[in-house]
Design a protein around this motif. Structure first.
Motif, PDB file in Angstrom:
ATOM      1  N   SER A 136       0.674  -1.073  -0.044  1.00  0.00           N
ATOM      2  CA  SER A 136      -0.094   0.033   0.049  1.00  0.00           C
ATOM      3  C   SER A 136       0.895   1.337   0.135  1.00  0.00           C
ATOM      4  CB  SER A 136      -0.956  -0.135   1.134  1.00  0.00           C
ATOM      5  OG  SER A 136      -1.343   1.277   1.372  1.00  0.00           O
ATOM      6  N   ALA A 137       1.735   1.105   0.895  1.00  0.00           N
ATOM      7  CA  ALA A 137       2.643   2.529   0.864  1.00  0.00           C
ATOM      8  C   ALA A 137       3.630   2.647  -0.352  1.00  0.00           C
ATOM      9  CB  ALA A 137       3.753   2.131   2.292  1.00  0.00           C
ATOM     10  N   ILE A 138       4.354   1.790  -0.604  1.00  0.00           N
ATOM     11  CA  ILE A 138       5.222   1.815  -2.074  1.00  0.00           C
ATOM     12  C   ILE A 138       4.185   1.827  -3.144  1.00  0.00           C
ATOM     13  CG2 ILE A 138       7.023   0.935  -3.350  1.00  0.00           C
ATOM     14  CD1 ILE A 138       7.798  -0.379  -0.360  1.00  0.00           C
ATOM     15  N   GLY A 139       4.080   3.024  -4.064  1.00  0.00           N
ATOM     16  CA  GLY A 139       3.626   2.941  -5.171  1.00  0.00           C
ATOM     17  C   GLY A 139       3.967   4.262  -5.844  1.00  0.00           C
ATOM     18  N   LEU A 140       3.087   4.766  -6.550  1.00  0.00           N
ATOM     19  CA  LEU A 140       3.183   6.079  -7.505  1.00  0.00           C
ATOM     20  C   LEU A 140       3.794   7.166  -6.652  1.00  0.00           C
ATOM     21  CD1 LEU A 140       0.338   5.622 -10.211  1.00  0.00           C
ATOM     22  CD2 LEU A 140       2.793   4.994 -10.417  1.00  0.00           C
ATOM     23  N   GLY A 141       3.341   7.156  -5.322  1.00  0.00           N
ATOM     24  CA  GLY A 141       3.811   8.068  -4.490  1.00  0.00           C
ATOM     25  C   GLY A 141       5.151   8.078  -4.354  1.00  0.00           C
ATOM     26  N   ASN A 142       5.888   7.047  -4.234  1.00  0.00           N
ATOM     27  CA  ASN A 142       7.169   7.066  -4.055  1.00  0.00           C
ATOM     28  C   ASN A 142       8.083   7.218  -5.563  1.00  0.00           C
ATOM     29  OD1 ASN A 142       5.921   5.008  -2.680  1.00  0.00           O
ATOM     30  ND2 ASN A 142       8.080   4.914  -1.330  1.00  0.00           N
ATOM     31  N   PHE A 144      -7.655  10.742  -8.915  1.00  0.00           N
ATOM     32  CA  PHE A 144      -6.676  11.259  -9.488  1.00  0.00           C
ATOM     33  C   PHE A 144      -5.499  10.330  -9.725  1.00  0.00           C
ATOM     34  CE2 PHE A 144      -3.145  12.457  -6.917  1.00  0.00           C
ATOM     35  CZ  PHE A 144      -3.758  12.484  -5.585  1.00  0.00           C
ATOM     36  N   TYR A 145      -5.164   9.400  -8.711  1.00  0.00           N
ATOM     37  CA  TYR A 145      -4.162   8.377  -8.798  1.00  0.00           C
ATOM     38  C   TYR A 145      -4.520   7.556  -9.871  1.00  0.00           C
ATOM     39  CZ  TYR A 145      -0.743   5.332  -6.303  1.00  0.00           C
ATOM     40  OH  TYR A 145       0.308   4.840  -6.046  1.00  0.00           O
ATOM     41  N   SER A 146      -5.741   7.415 -10.203  1.00  0.00           N
ATOM     42  CA  SER A 146      -6.080   6.118 -11.454  1.00  0.00           C
ATOM     43  C   SER A 146      -5.517   6.835 -12.716  1.00  0.00           C
ATOM     44  CB  SER A 146      -7.398   5.996 -11.166  1.00  0.00           C
ATOM     45  OG  SER A 146      -8.334   7.081 -11.604  1.00  0.00           O
ATOM     46  N   MET A 190       2.872  11.753   4.479  1.00  0.00           N
ATOM     47  CA  MET A 190       1.877  10.807   4.809  1.00  0.00           C
ATOM     48  C   MET A 190       1.006  10.168   3.659  1.00  0.00           C
ATOM     49  SD  MET A 190       0.033  13.015   7.485  1.00  0.00           S
ATOM     50  CE  MET A 190       0.783  13.003   8.845  1.00  0.00           C
ATOM     51  N   PHE A 191       1.168  10.823   2.419  1.00  0.00           N
ATOM     52  CA  PHE A 191       0.578  10.187   1.116  1.00  0.00           C
ATOM     53  C   PHE A 191       1.511   9.118   0.859  1.00  0.00           C
ATOM     54  CE2 PHE A 191       0.634   9.667  -3.412  1.00  0.00           C
ATOM     55  CZ  PHE A 191      -0.718  10.021  -3.714  1.00  0.00           C
ATOM     56  N   SER A 192       2.867   8.883   1.114  1.00  0.00           N
ATOM     57  CA  SER A 192       3.707   7.920   0.771  1.00  0.00           C
ATOM     58  C   SER A 192       3.557   6.635   1.639  1.00  0.00           C
ATOM     59  CB  SER A 192       5.216   8.424   0.487  1.00  0.00           C
ATOM     60  OG  SER A 192       5.649   7.428   0.347  1.00  0.00           O
ATOM     61  N   LEU A 193       3.248   7.041   2.928  1.00  0.00           N
ATOM     62  CA  LEU A 193       3.152   5.965   3.950  1.00  0.00           C
ATOM     63  C   LEU A 193       1.552   5.504   3.977  1.00  0.00           C
ATOM     64  CD1 LEU A 193       5.250   7.458   6.959  1.00  0.00           C
ATOM     65  CD2 LEU A 193       5.861   5.699   5.345  1.00  0.00           C
ATOM     66  N   SER A 194       0.813   5.928   3.222  1.00  0.00           N
ATOM     67  CA  SER A 194      -0.729   5.789   3.090  1.00  0.00           C
ATOM     68  C   SER A 194      -1.302   5.796   4.777  1.00  0.00           C
ATOM     69  CB  SER A 194      -0.976   4.352   2.582  1.00  0.00           C
ATOM     70  OG  SER A 194      -0.354   3.927   1.720  1.00  0.00           O
ATOM     71  N   ILE A 195      -0.848   7.020   5.350  1.00  0.00           N
ATOM     72  CA  ILE A 195      -1.354   7.379   6.554  1.00  0.00           C
ATOM     73  C   ILE A 195      -2.311   8.501   6.922  1.00  0.00           C
ATOM     74  CG2 ILE A 195       0.316   5.772   7.949  1.00  0.00           C
ATOM     75  CD1 ILE A 195       1.654   8.584   8.641  1.00  0.00           C
ATOM     76  N   GLY A 196      -3.143   8.719   7.661  1.00  0.00           N
ATOM     77  CA  GLY A 196      -3.824   9.692   7.917  1.00  0.00           C
ATOM     78  C   GLY A 196      -5.496   9.486   7.217  1.00  0.00           C
ATOM     79  N   LEU A 197      -5.566   8.390   6.845  1.00  0.00           N
ATOM     80  CA  LEU A 197      -6.605   8.240   6.074  1.00  0.00           C
ATOM     81  C   LEU A 197      -7.757   6.965   6.677  1.00  0.00           C
ATOM     82  CD1 LEU A 197      -4.874   7.777   2.796  1.00  0.00           C
ATOM     83  CD2 LEU A 197      -6.423   9.740   3.185  1.00  0.00           C
ATOM     84  N   GLY A 198      -6.916   6.133   7.393  1.00  0.00           N
ATOM     85  CA  GLY A 198      -7.541   4.922   7.860  1.00  0.00           C
ATOM     86  C   GLY A 198      -7.351   3.696   6.714  1.00  0.00           C
TER      87      GLY A 198
HETATM   88  N1  PHE Z   1       0.878   5.248  -0.553  1.00  0.00           N
HETATM   89  C1  PHE Z   1       0.519   5.277  -2.016  1.00  0.00           C
HETATM   90  C2  PHE Z   1       1.630   5.438  -2.722  1.00  0.00           C
HETATM   91  O1  PHE Z   1       2.869   5.830  -2.491  1.00  0.00           O
HETATM   92  C3  PHE Z   1      -0.473   5.900  -2.375  1.00  0.00           C
HETATM   93  C4  PHE Z   1      -1.875   5.951  -1.145  1.00  0.00           C
HETATM   94  C5  PHE Z   1      -2.055   6.945  -0.734  1.00  0.00           C
HETATM   95  C6  PHE Z   1      -2.087   4.584  -0.914  1.00  0.00           C
HETATM   96  C7  PHE Z   1      -3.318   6.727   0.346  1.00  0.00           C
HETATM   97  C8  PHE Z   1      -3.057   4.499  -0.161  1.00  0.00           C
HETATM   98  C9  PHE Z   1      -3.733   5.629   0.543  1.00  0.00           C
HETATM   99  O2  PHE Z   1       1.729   5.432  -3.895  1.00  0.00           O
END
Ligand code: PHE
Length: 456
Positions: A26-32, A109-111, A230-238
């Motif tokens: 979840s954490a590692i994704g396009l955010g990184n 927007f991620y999609s 926070m975005f990158s760790l997927s936190i703050g959202l539940g």
């Molecule tokens: N953490 C994900 C990323 O780095 C994006 C993400 C954000 C996933 C919020 C889940 C919730 O790409």
């Protein structure tokens, strides 16, 4: 598995590696790999990176532990967790709801970017970017992203792919996919880095990334660093409350969180190392925004022997990373909808994906036919990206921190984090101090500085 995956321990992840792989997925994704480099680029490089790392470990790890603990304690989705853990104060459920809403908007927007990524897999297989000059590569990206048919087609394929995995449920879908894909991702990333640092002129990019210039840090940059962490760790959202519900009672949440945060930061830095040397080597601007990765990297591939293979590997890797992240976003929203509207998994996935098709396509069109529509001077895509990552995420985190530090009983928090006293957890007092004092003060200060633009 229980239909909703939320029953006791059954239905959850089957091993601690499975849980780590899923949450790290979840954490590692396009955010990184997509968002991190372009945000670093827009905010001046090294100093931003240092702040980012400080936020990840000082605030990110404790918040991640809290989310996982709340999820595991309650065995509920993001909203249900607050319902169960604060039965007499229903308003806490708003924190969960805020997270679900933010997650939905982020996925919208991620999609779009997942669609670009799939397109680049196809393009690199066809050799469509080979032998192009940097200007032509940029033009190719613009032509594609401002179109309608192709970006929407790839976006839809990705949304459907994610939906299929989430339909399979927690063990069969999420855990299996993550367990196989995450280690592959890491190895591929290393490969790409080795290739990149040997480029002529790599030094300037490494300088940009690693030599801090604190004069470039504005209030907005500090807030962006927090939001990006926070975005990158997927936190703050539940999202991690939702995953926490699937984590086994015997897993060590502190260890899990440190491992995930470290892996996530490592991948972000690796992608910085893969991208910035190239940015400078090709005389491009590090501040060019969301298109950065897509305009810079094809040139790197073009300049190396066997570049096409590397390009294919990279974009496949990026798609994999994105998929394990979109899975978690969809799962978080679906888990809530299943509970709230008493729906079964498959219809819930179909409904949410249907809605996402609408909001997601609007975001894609905001690069083309809808590019005239501006919100606060930004495209719909740009606005949503900024609104969610920079503002909604830190606000959501404040809610979670307030709950853990000030509302929820300390003894309960300790009990959950020490697995009922089985773990020593010497860090607990530090953790609790952060949740009670440091995190709320830091989050508020950064939000205020960012909103009112202190420091320039
Ligand atoms: N953490 C994900 C990323 O780095 C994006 C993400 C954000 C996933 C919020 C889940 C919730 O790409």
């Amino acid at each position: 598995m229980g239909e909703n995956g939320l029953g006791k321990n059954q239905g959850g992840f089957t091993s601690s590696f499975g849980a780590i792989a899923a949450a790290a997925g979840s954490a590692i994704g396009l955010g990184n790999i997509w968002r991190f480099p372009y945000t670093v680029g827009q905010n001046g490089g090294g100093a931003f990176l240092l702040l980012y790392i400080a936020f990840v470990f000082l605030l990110g790890v404790p918040i991640m532990m809290s989310e996982l603990a709340l999820g595991r304690r309650s065995r509920q989705d993001a909203v249900g967790a607050f319902h169960v853990l604060a039965p007499r104060h229903r308003s806490w459920m708003f924190v969960g709801f805020w997270g679900v809403l933010t997650t939905f908007l982020i996925y919208s927007f991620y999609s779009v970017v997942t669609g670009w990524t799939l397109d680049y897999v196809v393009l690199s297989c066809q050799g469509g970017l080979a032998d192009k000059s940097p200007a032509e590569v940029s033009q190719a990206f613009t032509d594609f992203s401002t179109g309608t048919f192709w970006p929407i087609l790839y976006q839809v394929i990705f949304l459907v792919l994610t939906a299929l995995v989430v339909m399979l449920g927690v063990q069969k879908g999420i855990e299996k996919t993550s367990k196989i894909l995450m280690p592959v991702l890491f190895v591929l990333m290393l490969l790409l880095c080795v290739r990149s640092v040997t480029l002529p002129g790599a030094g300037e990019g490494l300088d940009f990334l690693f030599r801090p210039d604190f004069s470039k840090l504005t209030g907005t940059a500090v807030l962006s660093a927090l939001g990006q962490a926070m975005f990158s760790l997927s936190i703050g959202l539940g999202v991690l409350i939702t995953y926490g519900a699937y984590v086994r009672k015997e897993d060590n949440l502190f260890k899990t969180s440190v491992i995930i945060a470290s892996a996530d930061t490592l991948i972000a830095i690796l992608s910085g190392i893969a991208i910035f040397p190239a940015v400078f080597a090709f005389g491009m601007s590090p501040a060019s925004g969301p298109s950065l990765v897509y305009e810079v990297l094809p040139n790197v591939f073009n300049s190396m022997a066997g570049g096409q293979i590397f390009a294919i590997i990279f974009f496949v890797l990026l798609s994999i990373a994105a998929l394990t992240s979109t899975i978690s976003m969809l799962e978080a929203v679906v888990a809530y909808v299943m509970k709230r509207f008493h729906m079964r998994r498959v219809p819930a996935v179909i409904c949410i994906t249907g809605l996402l098709l609408v909001t997601g396509i609007v975001c894609t069109l905001s690069f083309g036919p809808l590019s005239n529509v501006k919100i606060l001077g930004q495209s719909i895509f740009g606005f949503l990206d900024m609104l969610t990552a920079t503002y909604m995420l830190p606000l959501g985190a404040i809610g979670i921190v307030a709950f853990m530090g000030w509302y929820y009983a300390k003894s309960e928090a300790r009990d959950e984090l020490t697995n009922g006293g089985l773990l020593k957890a010497r860090y607990f007092s530090v953790y609790y101090f952060i949740m009670k004092y440091l995190a709320p003060v830091a989050l508020l200060a950064v939000l205020i500085a960012g909103i009112f633009g202190f420091g320039g």
